[in-house]
Design a protein around this motif. Sequence first.
Motif, mmCIF file in Angstrom:
data_model
loop_
_atom_site.group_PDB
_atom_site.id
_atom_site.type_symbol
_atom_site.label_atom_id
_atom_site.label_comp_id
_atom_site.label_asym_id
_atom_site.label_seq_id
_atom_site.Cartn_x
_atom_site.Cartn_y
_atom_site.Cartn_z
ATOM 1 N N PRO A 184 0.838 -1.207 0.000
ATOM 2 C CA PRO A 184 0.000 0.000 0.000
ATOM 3 C C PRO A 184 0.868 1.250 0.000
ATOM 4 C CG PRO A 184 0.003 -1.033 2.167
ATOM 5 C CD PRO A 184 0.738 -1.965 1.258
ATOM 6 N N LEU A 185 0.341 2.302 -0.597
ATOM 7 C CA LEU A 185 1.054 3.573 -0.642
ATOM 8 C C LEU A 185 1.129 4.159 0.759
ATOM 9 C CD1 LEU A 185 2.146 5.910 -2.483
ATOM 10 C CD2 LEU A 185 -0.184 6.810 -2.456
ATOM 11 N N THR A 186 2.347 4.529 1.186
ATOM 12 C CA THR A 186 2.453 5.256 2.444
ATOM 13 C C THR A 186 3.074 6.612 2.137
ATOM 14 O OG1 THR A 186 4.523 4.086 2.837
ATOM 15 C CG2 THR A 186 2.611 3.277 4.007
ATOM 16 N N LEU A 187 2.628 7.615 2.893
ATOM 17 C CA LEU A 187 3.045 8.983 2.633
ATOM 18 C C LEU A 187 3.795 9.529 3.839
ATOM 19 C CD1 LEU A 187 -0.336 10.030 1.092
ATOM 20 C CD2 LEU A 187 1.811 9.768 -0.151
ATOM 21 N N PRO A 188 4.783 10.390 3.655
ATOM 22 C CA PRO A 188 5.310 10.830 2.364
ATOM 23 C C PRO A 188 5.998 9.689 1.619
ATOM 24 C CG PRO A 188 6.666 11.657 4.159
ATOM 25 C CD PRO A 188 5.472 11.009 4.788
ATOM 26 N N ALA A 189 5.978 9.770 0.284
ATOM 27 C CA ALA A 189 6.504 8.686 -0.537
ATOM 28 C C ALA A 189 7.903 9.024 -1.030
ATOM 29 C CB ALA A 189 5.585 8.455 -1.724
ATOM 30 N N GLU A 190 8.727 7.991 -1.212
ATOM 31 C CA GLU A 190 10.046 8.176 -1.822
ATOM 32 C C GLU A 190 9.865 8.413 -3.321
ATOM 33 O OE1 GLU A 190 13.149 7.772 -0.144
ATOM 34 O OE2 GLU A 190 11.866 7.936 1.621
ATOM 35 N N GLN A 310 2.291 20.065 -7.234
ATOM 36 C CA GLN A 310 3.379 19.878 -6.252
ATOM 37 C C GLN A 310 2.911 19.110 -5.031
ATOM 38 O OE1 GLN A 310 3.816 24.119 -5.805
ATOM 39 N NE2 GLN A 310 5.844 24.080 -6.777
ATOM 40 N N ASP A 311 1.611 18.848 -4.976
ATOM 41 C CA ASP A 311 1.008 18.282 -3.772
ATOM 42 C C ASP A 311 1.023 16.761 -3.880
ATOM 43 O OD1 ASP A 311 -0.779 17.258 -1.888
ATOM 44 O OD2 ASP A 311 -1.986 19.089 -1.911
ATOM 45 N N GLU A 312 2.005 16.146 -3.234
ATOM 46 C CA GLU A 312 2.231 14.709 -3.388
ATOM 47 C C GLU A 312 0.973 13.889 -3.116
ATOM 48 O OE1 GLU A 312 5.853 12.493 -1.919
ATOM 49 O OE2 GLU A 312 4.431 12.026 -0.323
ATOM 50 N N GLU A 313 0.326 14.174 -2.002
ATOM 51 C CA GLU A 313 -0.825 13.344 -1.642
ATOM 52 C C GLU A 313 -1.951 13.510 -2.666
ATOM 53 O OE1 GLU A 313 -1.864 13.206 2.438
ATOM 54 O OE2 GLU A 313 -3.693 12.079 2.036
ATOM 55 N N ALA A 317 -2.734 10.197 -4.987
ATOM 56 C CA ALA A 317 -3.998 9.555 -4.622
ATOM 57 C C ALA A 317 -5.009 9.583 -5.759
ATOM 58 C CB ALA A 317 -4.584 10.221 -3.378
ATOM 59 N N HIS A 318 -4.792 10.445 -6.753
ATOM 60 C CA HIS A 318 -5.831 10.597 -7.779
ATOM 61 C C HIS A 318 -5.352 10.317 -9.198
ATOM 62 C CE1 HIS A 318 -7.270 13.252 -4.384
ATOM 63 N NE2 HIS A 318 -8.170 12.307 -4.474
ATOM 64 N N SER A 319 -4.134 9.802 -9.344
ATOM 65 C CA SER A 319 -3.575 9.620 -10.685
ATOM 66 C C SER A 319 -4.051 8.347 -11.371
ATOM 67 C CB SER A 319 -2.043 9.556 -10.575
ATOM 68 O OG SER A 319 -1.687 8.430 -9.780
ATOM 69 N N THR C 147 -2.067 11.926 5.657
ATOM 70 C CA THR C 147 -0.992 12.174 6.622
ATOM 71 C C THR C 147 -1.553 12.828 7.894
ATOM 72 O OG1 THR C 147 -0.566 14.077 5.196
ATOM 73 C CG2 THR C 147 1.009 12.294 5.096
ATOM 74 N N GLU C 148 -2.573 13.686 7.715
ATOM 75 C CA GLU C 148 -3.187 14.340 8.875
ATOM 76 C C GLU C 148 -4.071 13.382 9.659
ATOM 77 O OE1 GLU C 148 -2.847 17.488 10.020
ATOM 78 O OE2 GLU C 148 -1.281 17.770 8.533
ATOM 79 N N THR C 149 -4.945 12.669 8.954
ATOM 80 C CA THR C 149 -5.905 11.819 9.667
ATOM 81 C C THR C 149 -5.175 10.703 10.413
ATOM 82 O OG1 THR C 149 -6.277 10.573 7.628
ATOM 83 C CG2 THR C 149 -7.861 12.288 8.154
ATOM 84 N N ARG C 150 -4.100 10.214 9.840
ATOM 85 C CA ARG C 150 -3.336 9.158 10.517
ATOM 86 C C ARG C 150 -2.802 9.680 11.860
ATOM 87 N NH1 ARG C 150 -1.724 4.211 9.610
ATOM 88 N NH2 ARG C 150 -2.849 4.157 7.649
ATOM 89 N N THR C 151 -2.337 10.924 11.859
ATOM 90 C CA THR C 151 -1.863 11.522 13.106
ATOM 91 C C THR C 151 -3.000 11.697 14.105
ATOM 92 O OG1 THR C 151 -0.212 12.702 11.809
ATOM 93 C CG2 THR C 151 -0.594 13.487 14.045
#
Lengths: 367, 194, 289
Positions: A184-190, A310-313, A317-319, C147-151
């Motif tokens: 599963p994708l975890t953020l922030p991502a490498e 520029q917004d990673e999440e 998440a939407h690509s 990232t926010e909700t997880r926190t």
Amino acid sequence: MYVAVKGGETAIAHSLELLADRRRGSRDLAELTLDQIDQQLALAVDRVMTEGSCYDRSLAALAIKQARGDLIEAIFLLRAYRTTLPRFGHSEPIDTSRMVAERRISSTFKDVPGGQVLGPTFDYTHRLLDFSLAANGERPAAPTAPVDATRDLPRVGDILEREGMLEPPPANVGGPTQDITRDPLTLPAERPVRLQNLARGDEGFLLALGYSTQRGYGNNHPFVGEIRFGAVPVSFVPEELGFPIEIAEIDVTECDMVNQFAGSHDVPPQFTRGYGLAFGHAERKAMAMALVDRALRAEELSEAVTSPAQDEEFVLAHSDNVEASGFVQHLKLPHYVDFQSELVIVRTLRAEVEARRQQTALDQAAE
Amino acid sequence: MSDIALGLADPAHDSQKLFRAVLDAFAHPGRIVALTQGPAGVGPLSRAATAFLLTLVDRDTPLWLSPDFDVPAVRDFVRFHTGAPLVAREADALFALLTPRRAPLIDSFAIGTDPYPDRSATLVIEVPALTGGPALTLKGPGIESEARACVAGLPASFAEEWAANRTLFPCGVDLVFTAGSELMALPRSIAVEI
Amino acid sequence: MPDTISSNDPSDGAYNYAYLDEQTKRMIRRAILKAVAVPGYQVPFGGREMPLPYGWGTGGIQVTAAIIGRDDTLKVIDQGADDTTNAVSIRRFFARVADVATTTRTEEATVIQTRHRVPETPLKDGQILVFQVPIPEPLRMLEPRETETRTLHALSEYGVMQVSLYESIARHGRIAKTYNYPVLVNGRYIMSPSPIPKFDNPKLDRNPALQLYGAGREKRIYAVPPHTPVKSLDFDDHPFEIERWTECCALCGSTQSFLDEMIVDDAGKRRFICSDTDYCQERQEEQRR
């Protein structure tokens, strides 16, 4: 065995039959062969392989045929097949400097070692419908220059890099990384995870995001360092041998985007990279990917994150068009239980408002 | 290779049945379930612990073996049938095989983090029997009011150690006790009283 | 006759039992055990592409595929009904790839996969209820960033949810949330019960069956073990309450079940019948006896 059967079962059966019938179209016309799709709709095959994360031209052609030309549906078919395949291991990283390039251009230098090779491109076609194709598309074979497959084709970026003008590629190349089709994708991502996500990402979504960076939403001043398209060998190290053997040759399109970087008090200004790679011939995809890759490096390069690209999440998440298509279209499923709950509460709230209104009117009349 | 004991005879169906028994145990802490689909126990391992490994461990799950179990028969079996990497440090393991002789018993394994409490270890503790030991009272999710566990061979400090694990919640380790072909689970959410 | 439906069905021999390969099943099974061990916590898992679209139950299907066996009896419902097209499609999938008996009877089922309802018939020890979940994160509409909700979950910092419910009271005089009504599991995690109507929330509380929740697109699995306290969020002066109807079911006369509303003529005349088709039919058969 007892299998519960109800009315919906028949309806689905009939729907599937109708779909298969419509796919075939008029029986007066010859049926499309997979070879025809592979050869004459080759760029559709390339896109399905790229976003389907599976390099197999005939499977992609089959998916396109089955999906009636709906490419997102075809991508979904290919992915659902891919996910059931056993995994034997990982190939060695491909080396695009060993590419036998059919096309290779740089917009940062007038000439580069190995030369500018225009190759097959829509770029200089006049977009006039060619009515001769409507009658008969036969063409004589095009003349081609002899290819020297023995000589490496140095990347423009590598030349700039030697001078210190361009940042080196990341150091951990070839090391273990997360596989987004298994974890599963975890953020922030490498960055390797981001690049996997973008490579599978919807071309239209990446195109729009890449475009937005050119219109001020996260500008990163891009130049096309180089785009190359051609065949590269794929190597694999079988455990019992312990050394790499070539197992295949695949066509890829690579885009190395060169971007300005202001530098800082301690770091001299240097160009930075955005990277795009796609199966087959897919320049629009590779370029859009490279723009978005660079935009997503904003935080790493201490730039302000202000724009969607520029917004990673937001981007990661939407690509994915298989996810997006499914979730948008699931609204077609029945939701009448939830809607009933809403009806009950809206009726209750309306009745309460009406009661308050009448009470107010009564109170006023009484005064 | 020919010395390696057999794995599951019918992997898809055997592991499904075994998993459902394990799931039943996790969903009902204190309940004793039978793991009968697997082969006989390998080397010093019980049949239940062997079946548990074959059901849940693979190349994605680093495994730690306590010295009692770090023997060629077990190592070869694990490598051949599961591909699980055997790790030397407790903290690197997602699964561990140990005996109640380890002291402290459940210390130094991964407990996860508050954002990711699932990144924690599951410890398989081989005990002499799941019955006949001093009675422990279990309370928490999966248990209607309270359950009783009489696991034999646990150290006197167990309740205290477990209470410390409970204070880490949602982090912490999960335990399964195995003996013969039987298994009992003790997830981190469960309170234990003597 | 599900096996004669289509000529383009993949030949079953090409796929593993229950579709998923064994390694994927192990990965999902490990996630399920973690979910049971930490009730209400959303365990990330390596969700796979399934042959059904995202949003159509791929999470529930993966959970079911990881637990189901030939000894099971499977029931699949959507909106409470066994014969809605998506329920039919999923049931047909498992009958084919998992060689499993299916049923519409709640009490006969060992595994029940559901979308948007909890059966009216009380569940028993040993049954497993698998929910299809579109958005597993209960705080998502209040805070879109993972990232926010997880926190927030890590810190048990749930003020944002309380504020949202309080705003609803300030605006409407009551909590106007009707489905996907947030719950607190075992006093620790706020959890999305999936888009069931709040009518069903009380059934989640201390249920003797095991509840497993699967979100395929979002790649999360979570669980409520048997007998676990599940509290619908509320305030002392605005206690949680469920939907009520003044009508009863037009078919079985039930006044205790969740009712679907149907428009039966052009004048907009309404008719109410049970959403749970099995419950309704059982009652009708009993009345005939």
